[in-house]
Structure formats: structure tokens, C-alpha cells
Scaffold this active site. Structure first.
Site, short mmCIF file in Angstrom:
data_model
loop_
_atom_site.label_atom_id
_atom_site.label_comp_id
_atom_site.label_asym_id
_atom_site.label_seq_id
_atom_site.Cartn_x
_atom_site.Cartn_y
_atom_site.Cartn_z
CB CYS A 1 -1.04 -0.03 1.12
SG CYS A 1 -0.66 -1.03 2.53
NE ARG B 1 2.41 -8.99 5.45
CZ ARG B 1 1.09 -8.86 5.38
NH1 ARG B 1 0.32 -9.65 6.11
NH2 ARG B 1 0.55 -7.95 4.58
CD GLN C 1 -0.46 -8.48 0.34
OE1 GLN C 1 -0.01 -7.42 -0.07
NE2 GLN C 1 -1.09 -8.61 1.49
CG ASP D 1 -2.35 -5.40 -2.21
OD1 ASP D 1 -3.51 -5.27 -1.81
OD2 ASP D 1 -1.37 -4.87 -1.66
CG HIS E 1 -3.95 -0.18 -2.46
ND1 HIS E 1 -2.88 -0.97 -2.82
CD2 HIS E 1 -4.17 -0.41 -1.14
CE1 HIS E 1 -2.45 -1.63 -1.76
NE2 HIS E 1 -3.21 -1.31 -0.74
CE LYS F 1 -9.36 -6.95 8.87
NZ LYS F 1 -8.06 -7.63 8.70
CG HIS G 1 -5.91 -0.67 1.93
ND1 HIS G 1 -4.53 -0.63 2.03
CD2 HIS G 1 -6.34 0.54 2.40
CE1 HIS G 1 -4.15 0.53 2.54
NE2 HIS G 1 -5.24 1.25 2.78
#
Length: 651
Positions: A339, A368, A386, A388, A390, A470, A516
Site C-alpha cells: 500500500c 513477512r 498478494q 493486491d 488499491h 474492513k 485496500h
């Protein structure tokens, strides 16, 4: 003179303070027998809790959802008592109810083993049969500390010392045995029943800290009745049969090894599966007007400090310290999420309201640090990708983007074999960025978006991201397990912290809202879920090897190569099996490898230009010309999104 309001709206009045037991008996003998605990003004408490003022009351019986946690909580106490009766000198620590069961951590010189289970279970059944009542007592703090220290229970004494000063020291007795516990409990040990089973042992550090002593943890399960227990054990057997690690090895998809803990070695077949899923997701995102980007792996800590992630996630980041000409020690971090980097792309140049919503997607490689004990196959790793994205938008666009996202997510899940999912609304956590006013605003916006998008949800208190509330999308797989995969998060905080802005229609500068969102969560974990969902037998469009061309005799090898080339030219993923093995052996091998289709070629097929098509693991087969087979299989292997497009074009 308290007035008790029941769920149906009726009331009962009493002359003075009463307990739930008294109220249940006043309503009727059936309820008095069935009630295990009660919900008093929305809080679950013991039946023995005094009711002194006007209150709303709901009784919890064995059929209610809360009963399972009560059964498991009480069973943990019985497990601890059984262990201390059988193994004097063992210290008890903590024993919570968890999903599908409970555990208890014990401090003992010699760890427990499964061989100890029969004796412990027998003692537990004996304690249940005693039907000793659960009795709550509140002790002075120093008296409780002294009591447990004199018993040699230093872990319990430590827990009491660490409790906030305003928390009462709640002790529960069951006969002569007692434990520190906030409750609530059922009436007696007899309410637990006999549908419990000890499952496994494991090591666990005290309070989850590797610097502390290693404890011996016993995991167990408990259910309302034997039927539920049997169903759960059957589900575990099926889960073991579907274990993605076992199937991944049998299909030769991937492996893991000590030299790269938490990272995956994808084999050719596994990478074909990965690529098929990635290609599908990329097509769906392209159709939904997402712009794909790529951001750096190593990012200076300055960005993570500015975004707030350094404070929140520092312990989970992989750090690299390097010498730099302009700075003696430059500290970089492998990105744990994408992000902040996406905001940097948004911030390049001056954005206009006309560009919003801007949907920015990345199949971002993230890292991670996960403790080694938490790693699990490819479902819990340290290196992952991910899916992912945005969405930078205005406040007015939040609802519309939520509607579009839920529609996209629903369609993707259906294509991947998941018809149903449920939604959790996770609101502000204890540790968070942003003011309460900002959180009120964000939560209100997400509630309103759910209303407009007709999204039904259950509340998941305190589980929001540190920068915003979320929605969590939870899949249920073929054997009834839940997997939280997709997410949509409303963020007013990060655009402020990283100074993102756009020019509004009136010429003023405004902060965008940042949504997100993810659908799969991570490719690695989702592929693990897919393997277990389908037991390795993927739909044809996803299968890493779609067709095996196998010969019966070596005379057919040249024709088999021709068949393989024709199928590959049609876009199919094909392997040839011309081994000097009997055809039954080849069939068995490819059934074990979860190949969906097998083309069998013998001398006659080679002479006539035909093939025999067999759908594994079945025995049915059909004979087709090569052209028929190629056209038929190519049509079957079209991914669902492309198939829909073809149907629209044909119409």
C-alpha cells in the site's frame, strides 16, 4: 423488585435479587433442566449470577451457538484437574477454548505424549461423572498470589500480578479443585457430557515468547454430543486426505526445505497451476478497469515510518542495513505489503478528480517474518504474492466501488468453485492510527456502502486494520471449513500520512479515500485452499497437466507425439507417457497424479488416426478422430471467463 424481560418480550417480576437458576425454575421445569448459562443485558454470565435490577435475560441451552464455547471452556478445566490428579507437581498455565476445541498448557519437566491420553481421558470422564458444581469466588489479589505461590503455581501467580488493578480476581471451584478464571461456566462438570477427545500434543512457549520456558500443550476437541464429535473426526480424516502438502508432493507441484524456511520451490507443474490462476486473475482485473503496476521489493524505512507500518509491523519485517555514499547506515525493509508504494505512484504528478476512481493493482511479492512454528505448508509462509489492489476514490464513490468489488469477488469465487461466502465487518482495533472522529467517519462510510451494495454481514469487533475498518470475505470449502480470503478496507489515514491529494471539481485540494482490497489474499495460500477444495482434481481449465497422451505399444510412439503436438497447438497443457510400462500401470500413476484426461493410443489408433479418450479417475472411454478430440478438449479447457466472452460474441 427486579423486572426480567425475556426474548419474546414477556416479563417476570420478583420480590428481590434472584439468580438465573431461580428465573429458569419460575418459567418451567424444562427450562430449569436445559439452561446452562444466561445472557444478562447482552453479557454471557453464570446462571448463579445475581440479578438485582431490571434486566433483559436470555437463557443459553445446549442447542445455542454459545453452548459449544462453554462446553470447551469447562472441559479445559476438567482436563487441567485430571492432569494434576494423575501427574502431581504439574503446573497449570492457561487453557482457552479455540475453534473446534480447546487446549491447556502445562509446565512439566517431562512433556506429555499421546500415550498419556487414555489415562487422562479416563480421569476426565470420572470428573465429569462427579457432576461437581462450578462455583465462582472473588479473592483479594495478594491472597490469591500467596495461595498459588504456596502451591508451586508460579505461572498463575504471575498472571494475577499482571492483571490490571481494577480487574477482580475471579476463582472457579469444581469440587476440591480450583483455577483462576474470569468465566463464565455452566452449572457443573456433568454439563460437559462425554463427547470430547484429546487430539495431539505440542510445545508452546509461555506467553508465546521464545525467550520463555517451553510448556507442554495438550489440544483437545469437545462437542454437544457424540454425533457432532464423530462428524468432526470424519471431517479431520477427510482434511488429512486432502492435505495440500501431501497432494502437492504426489502431484509434484512444489516443495519446501530448511535452506529457505517459509519460501516455496515451485516445480514446473506447480508453476503451470500458479500461472493459470495468475493469468485468469489478470484478465478479470483488466476487464474491471484496473491498472497493473510493479513496485520495489526493498524500500527505505523512512517510508514505513511515514506510513505508520514501522511502528505496527517492524517485528515482522525483514531488514537490510547497507552502507550508502550519502548515508552511513541506510536501513531498508523487504516490503510486507504494497500500500505505501502504491501511494507513491499516485503522488507522481497532480491528480484530478476526473481520474478517480483510480484502481491500481499489483501481484506484489511480499515478505513477512512468521515464527517457524506458525508456518504451514504453502498456506502460511514468509514469502508470498498478494493479489493486491488499491482504489483511490472520493467519499461519494465508496459505495459504488464496494458494489463493483463485491460483484467481481463473487464472480471469481464462483469460477474457482466456491458458491457461498459470508462477510464479517471488522471495526476499530485497540491499537490503531487516526482519531476516533476519523474512525467514526470510515466505519459509517463502510456501513453505508454495505447497505447500498446489499451486503449482509456479521460484526467482528476490534479486528479492523490499524488504519481503517474492513470487510472480510470468508469462504466455506467442500468439507465445511472456513477460509478468510478476500478483504475490503476503507482508509482515510494513509492518504493523510503520505500526503496524497487530488484537485477537486471546485479547484480545491482534497485527500482521496483509499480502498485496500484483495480477492485471493495471496496466491500461495489460495492455491493451497484450491488443492484441498478439489482434492487435487482441478477443473480442466486450471489443471497443471490437462491431458496425458499414453501409448500401449512402442509402435504408437510417433503418432503419440503427433497427437501431443496437435493438442499443444490448441492451447492444452500436455504430457507424453511413452514409458515401457503396461497401460494399467500408466493409468494408475496418472490417477495418483490427478490428471483429468488421458488419451490412450495403441497400434490400431495409430493406424486409423484416432484416439481413445478416458476421463480419470473413471473407467469410461470414447473413441474419437484426432480432429474431433482436439476440438472437443480445446473447448472444454477454455477458462470460464473466456467461455462467457465467447458466448457473448456468438450471440
Amino acid at each position: 423488585m427486579p423486572v426480567i424481560t425475556l426474548p419474546d418480550g414477556s416479563t417476570r417480576s420478583f420480590d428481590g435479587a434472584v439468580t438465573g437458576t431461580t428465573v429458569a425454575a419460575a418459567i418451567g421445569p424444562g427450562l430449569a433442566k436445559a439452561a446452562l448459562a444466561m445472557e444478562l443485558d447482552g453479557k454471557l454470565v453464570d446462571l448463579a449470577t445475581p440479578v438485582e435490577v431490571d434486566s433483559s435475560l436470555r437463557f443459553v441451552t445446549r442447542k445455542d451457538p454459545e453452548a459449544l464455547e462453554l462446553i470447551r471452556h469447562d472441559a479445559a478445566h476438567v482436563l487441567a484437574e485430571a492432569v494434576q490428579e494423575l501427574f502431581p507437581g504439574t503446573q497449570v498455565t492457561i487453557g482457552p477454548a479455540i475453534e473446534d476445541g480447546f487446549y491447556y498448557d502445562f509446565a512439566r519437566n517431562e512433556p506429555f505424549t499421546p500415550e498419556d491420553f487414555p489415562a487422562i481421558e479416563a480421569k476426565m470422564r470420572e470428573i465429569v461423572a462427579r457432576n461437581a458444581g462450578f462455583v465462582r469466588e472473588v479473592w483479594p489479589r495478594e491472597e490469591a498470589i500467596r495461595f498459588f505461590e504456596e502451591k508451586g503455581e508460579r505461572y498463575k501467580a504471575e498472571l494475577i500480578r499482571d492483571l490490571p488493578a481494577d480487574v477482580p480476581i475471579s476463582i472457579y471451584r469444581q469440587g476440591d479443585w480450583l483455577d483462576l478464571c474470569r468465566g463464565p461456566h455452566m452449572r457443573s462438570t456433568g454439563d460437559i457430557g462425554s463427547a470430547f477427545k484429546l487430539m495431539k500434543v505440542a510445545g508452546a512457549y509461555w506467553r508465546g515468547d521464545h525467550r520463555n520456558a517451553m510448556l507442554s500443550r495438550i489440544y483437545a476437541t469437545a462437542w454437544r454430543d457424540q454425533k457432532e464429535l464423530d462428524a468432526y473426526l470424519l471431517r479431520l480424516e477427510e482434511a488429512e486426505r486432502r492435505d495440500h502438502r501431501k497432494i502437492g508432493k504426489e502431484m509434484d507441484l512444489f516443495h519446501l526445505q530448511e535452506e529457505a524456511v517459509g519460501s516455496i520451490f515451485w516445480h514446473p507443474k506447480g508453476w503451470k497451476l500458479y500461472r493459470a490462476l495468475e493469468d485468469y486473475m489478470r484478465r478479470r482485473l483488466d476487464d474491471a478497469d484496473y491498472q497493473e503496476v510493479r513496485t520495489p521489493q526493498l524500500v527505505d524505512r523512512k517510508l514505513w515510518i511515514a506510513s505508520g507500518h514501522w511502528e505496527k509491523f517492524r517485528e515482522n519485517m525483514f531488514i537490510a542495513t547497507v552502507e550508502d555514499e550519502s548515508e552511513k547506515d541506510r536501513v531498508l525493509a523487504l516490503k510486507p505489503m504494497n500500500c505505501p508504494c502504491h501511494v507513491q505512484i499516485f503522488n507522481q504528478g497532480l491528480r484530478s478528480y476526473r481520474e478517480l476512481p483510480l484502481r491500481m493493482a499489483e501481484f506484489g511479492a511480499c515478505h513477512r517474518y512468521e515464527p517457524s512454528g506458525a508456518l504451514h505448508g504453502i498456506m502460511r509462509v514468509r514469502s508470498f504474492t498478494q493479489d493486491d489492489a488499491h482504489i483511490f476514490c472520493t467519499e461519494e464513490q465508496i459505495a459504488g466501488e464496494t458494489v463493483k468489488f463485491v460483484a467481481l469477488l463473487s464472480a471469481i469465487y464462483r469460477d474457482l468453485g466456491f458458491e457461498n461466502f459470508r462477510v464479517k465487518f471488522s471495526d476499530r482495533p485497540g491499537k490503531r492510527a487516526g482519531t476516533d472522529e476519523v474512525w467514526d467517519h470510515a466505519e459509517g462510510a463502510l456501513h453505508e456502502a454495505c447497505r447500498i451494495a446489499n451486503v449482509e454481514y456479521e460484526m467482528n469487533p476490534g479486528e479492523g486494520a490499524f488504519y481503517g475498518p474492513k470487510l472480510e470475505f470468508v469462504l466455506r470449502d467442500a468439507i465445511g471449513r472456513d477460509w478468510q480470503c478476500g478483504t475490503l478496507q476503507v482508509d482515510f489515514v494513509l492518504p493523510e500520512r503520505l500526503d496524497a491529494e487530488y484537485v477537486a471539481e471546485d479547484g480545491s485540494r482534497k485527500r482521496p479515500v483509499m480502498l485496500h482490497r484483495a480477492i485471493l489474499g495471496s496466491f500461495e495460500r489460495f492455491i493451497g485452499i484450491l488443492i484441498e477444495q478439489h482434492a487435487g482434481r482441478f477443473p480442466l481449465w486450471l489443471a497443471p497437466v490437462q491431458v496425458v497422451v499414453a501409448t500401449i505399444v512402442s509402435d504408437a510412439d510417433a503418432y503419440a507425439e503427433q497427437v501431443g503436438q496437435a493438442l499443444r497447438a490448441a492451447g492444452l497443457r500436455v504430457e507424453l507417457d511413452t514409458r515401457n510400462e503396461k497401460i494399467n500401470r500408466k493409468v494408475a500413476d496418472h490417477i495418483a497424479g490427478r490428471v483429468p484426461l488421458m488419451v490412450v493410443i495403441g497400434r490400431r489408433e495409430a493406424e486409423e488416426g484416432k484416439i481413445v479418450l478416458r476421463r480419470l479417475p473413471g473407467r469410461e472411454q470414447e473413441t474419437l478422430s484426432l480432429d474431433e478430440a482436439v476440438a472437443k478438449l480445446a473447448a472444454e479447457a477454455v477458462p470460464p471467463d473466456a467461455k462467457r466472452e465467447n458466448m457473448v460474441a456468438a450471440a
